[in-house]
Design an enzyme around this catalytic site. Structure first.
Site, PDB file in Angstrom:
ATOM      1  N   CYS A 273      -0.805   9.159  -0.393  1.00 63.82           N
ATOM      2  CA  CYS A 273       0.416   8.810  -1.129  1.00 63.82           C
ATOM      3  C   CYS A 273       0.784   9.873  -2.164  1.00 63.82           C
ATOM      4  O   CYS A 273      -0.073  10.363  -2.895  1.00 63.82           O
ATOM      5  CB  CYS A 273       0.238   7.461  -1.815  1.00 63.82           C
ATOM      6  SG  CYS A 273       1.758   6.832  -2.560  1.00 63.82           S
TER       7      CYS A 273
ATOM      8  N   ARG B 133      10.104   0.412   3.887  1.00 56.11           N
ATOM      9  CA  ARG B 133       9.013   0.211   2.931  1.00 56.11           C
ATOM     10  C   ARG B 133       9.303   0.884   1.592  1.00 56.11           C
ATOM     11  O   ARG B 133       8.914   0.392   0.540  1.00 56.11           O
ATOM     12  CB  ARG B 133       7.699   0.766   3.500  1.00 56.11           C
ATOM     13  CG  ARG B 133       6.503   0.433   2.619  1.00 56.11           C
ATOM     14  CD  ARG B 133       5.190   0.950   3.195  1.00 56.11           C
ATOM     15  NE  ARG B 133       4.060   0.251   2.604  1.00 56.11           N
ATOM     16  CZ  ARG B 133       3.522   0.561   1.429  1.00 56.11           C
ATOM     17  NH1 ARG B 133       4.007   1.573   0.731  1.00 56.11           N
ATOM     18  NH2 ARG B 133       2.500  -0.122   0.959  1.00 56.11           N
TER      19      ARG B 133
END
Length: 477
Positions: free
Chosen positions: A294, A400
């Protein structure tokens, strides 16, 4: 100026140490139970594989489900793809372990332990040179004994007369299922007492599987279809769930009366967690920008240290429970990559979701590469597994990350490879033993007890270097 400036640094799991407490003689690895509750759903072990397209598909969901965990199928899959996988998992039929791994009666305990570490089995059959079954080597029993690795394996063996077995070599699956109602396994021998095969109860039990959904158009159709296929839990999978859309989905889901828990996430603040609980979430998922792939913090300076986020959400849960009497389960998602992190995280969380950890295994969905970075399907040659975040340029999971169109998209995740760790079972079993050993050090036999009794202590950077690693020596390579 910002409404609030927090000057206390965020904390990660590796900054904490677990303190010991009194341990009774019964508090050993054989008796410690890692079962966990996510709303009404029971898990045998507190692990979920992330809803990432490089991680969770049929093979991962099946392998983890057979061990008692939960695979969460990504929302980026089509409804048909999710349903097809759920159908296959729910239709999975028990089979016998033919030609099981065994050791000879002249083997040492060390040789048996090496087989445990290689294959992940906690029990290894012991046979003579004619393959006559003599008994079982139980790894957990060995850990509680005073036997040394050099001793003969027979010294720690559980004898055949004390084990569930049958001399009906032609036993059917249906018959075996009946026998397994009262036993965790069944050893099948022939008329001469020779080992033929083994059946395990875990292969009979229902394998649970989850389905991720978004907050965008079509989520309700996905839920209805996956529910009919047999999904056990639904997971609203969005990078930031503290918004009107997630609340709306939670309230509408509640009206569907499916009787299955719904998990919402991710959040990193007290307010965000309380918001989801008040909106109807049975489970709250915690974490932002702490996952190994991430880049949300780097790209838009948004995220939080995982232990700090987890502690804030726990405060919200405590307050919500006092107000309503409803216990909301918590899943930590991100920043957990080894047994030590799992142990600290589970002092608060009910379960751990991992992407990077599970991406290392053969069962992960990512492509497999050899040492020369050439694609391969030959298991012995696999050195690396492909990985990519749902916010990466490859996945482009717009739903998302809240992008309304492709023209607004920017990557919030990386693409690359991770080292192949082989099959899931051996490594997972090893880490489960480490977690159980930690619970034993605290005198706790269940996760709920561990939540209530465990004491963790923040370490200084210097303390981490002394307590957390070897020092003043050259480690043998």
């Amino acid at each position: 100026m910002a409404k609030k400036v927090i000057l206390e640094a965020g904390r990660t799991f590796s900054e904490f140490s677990l303190l010991t407490d009194y341990t009774s003689k019964d508090c050993n690895l054989n008796n410690i139970n890692l079962k966990s509750q996510l709303g009404k759903l029971s898990l045998g072990i507190p692990f979920l594989s992330a809803a990432m397209t490089s991680v969770t598909g049929y093979e991962m969901a099946l392998a983890l489900g057979k061990e008692g965990g939960l695979g969460v199928l990504p929302a980026r899959l089509s409804i048909k793809e999710q349903v097809d996988i759920i159908d296959k998992i729910k239709g999975y039929e028990m089979g016998f372990v033919e030609d099981p791994v065994s050791v000879r009666d002249n083997a040492t305990i060390d040789e048996a332990v090496r087989l445990v570490e290689k294959h992940g089995h906690s029990k290894i059959p012991i046979t003579d040179r004619n393959n006559v079954f003599l008994g079982l080597f139980n790894f957990d029993k060995y850990l509680e004994s005073n036997e040394t690795p050099a001793e003969n394996v027979l010294s720690i063996m559980t004898k055949v007369e004390n084990l569930p077995f049958t001399k009906n070599a032609e036993i059917t699956v249906k018959q075996a299922k009946k026998e397994l109602e009262n036993n965790n396994y069944l050893i099948v021998l022939d008329d001469l007492g020779r080992l033929v095969k083994i059946a395990f109860k875990k292969d009979v039990e229902n394998i649970v599987v989850g389905a991720a959904i978004s907050t965008h158009k079509g989520w309700k159709k996905r839920v209805k279809t996956c529910d009919e296929a047999g999904a056990d839990i639904f997971v609203i999978d969005t990078s930031d769930a503290y918004n009107e859309f997630t609340s709306k989905v939670l309230r509408e889901y509640s009206k569907m009366n499916l009787g299955k828990p719904i998990c919402a996430g991710n959040v990193i603040t007290y307010e965000g967690a309380k918001f989801l609980m008040e909106s109807g979430a049975d489970v709250v998922k915690v974490g932002m920008s702490s996952g190994s792939i991430c880049t949300t913090q780097r790209e838009k300076a948004t995220g939080r240290a995982p232990m700090t986020a987890l502690m804030e959400v726990e405060k919200a849960r405590t307050d919500y429970f006092k107000e309503t009497g409803k216990y909301v389960s918590i899943i930590i998602d991100g920043g957990v990559s080894d047994a030590g992190s799992m142990i600290i995280a589970l002092s608060i969380a009910d379960a751990v979701m991992m992407g990077g950890y599970f991406n290392h295994f053969y069962e992960a969905e990512g492509e497999k590469y050899d040492a020369n970075m050439q694609l391969t399907t030959h298991e012995p040659d696999i050195k690396y597994v492909a990985t990519w975040g749902e916010g990466s340029a490859r996945a482009r999971n717009l739903d998302r990350y809240g992008h309304v169109a492709r023209k607004t998209f920017f990557a919030e995740g990386e693409e690359g490879t991770v080292e192949n760790w082989g099959r899931l079972k051996p490594k997972l079993k090893q880490d489960i033993r480490k977690i159980k050993a930690a619970l034993s050090n605290t005198g706790c036999m269940k996760l709920k007890e561990y939540h209530e009794k465990s004491v963790i202590e923040l370490m200084s950077p210097y303390t981490q270097s002394v307590v957390g690693d070897t020092h003043d020596m050259k480690v043998k390579e």
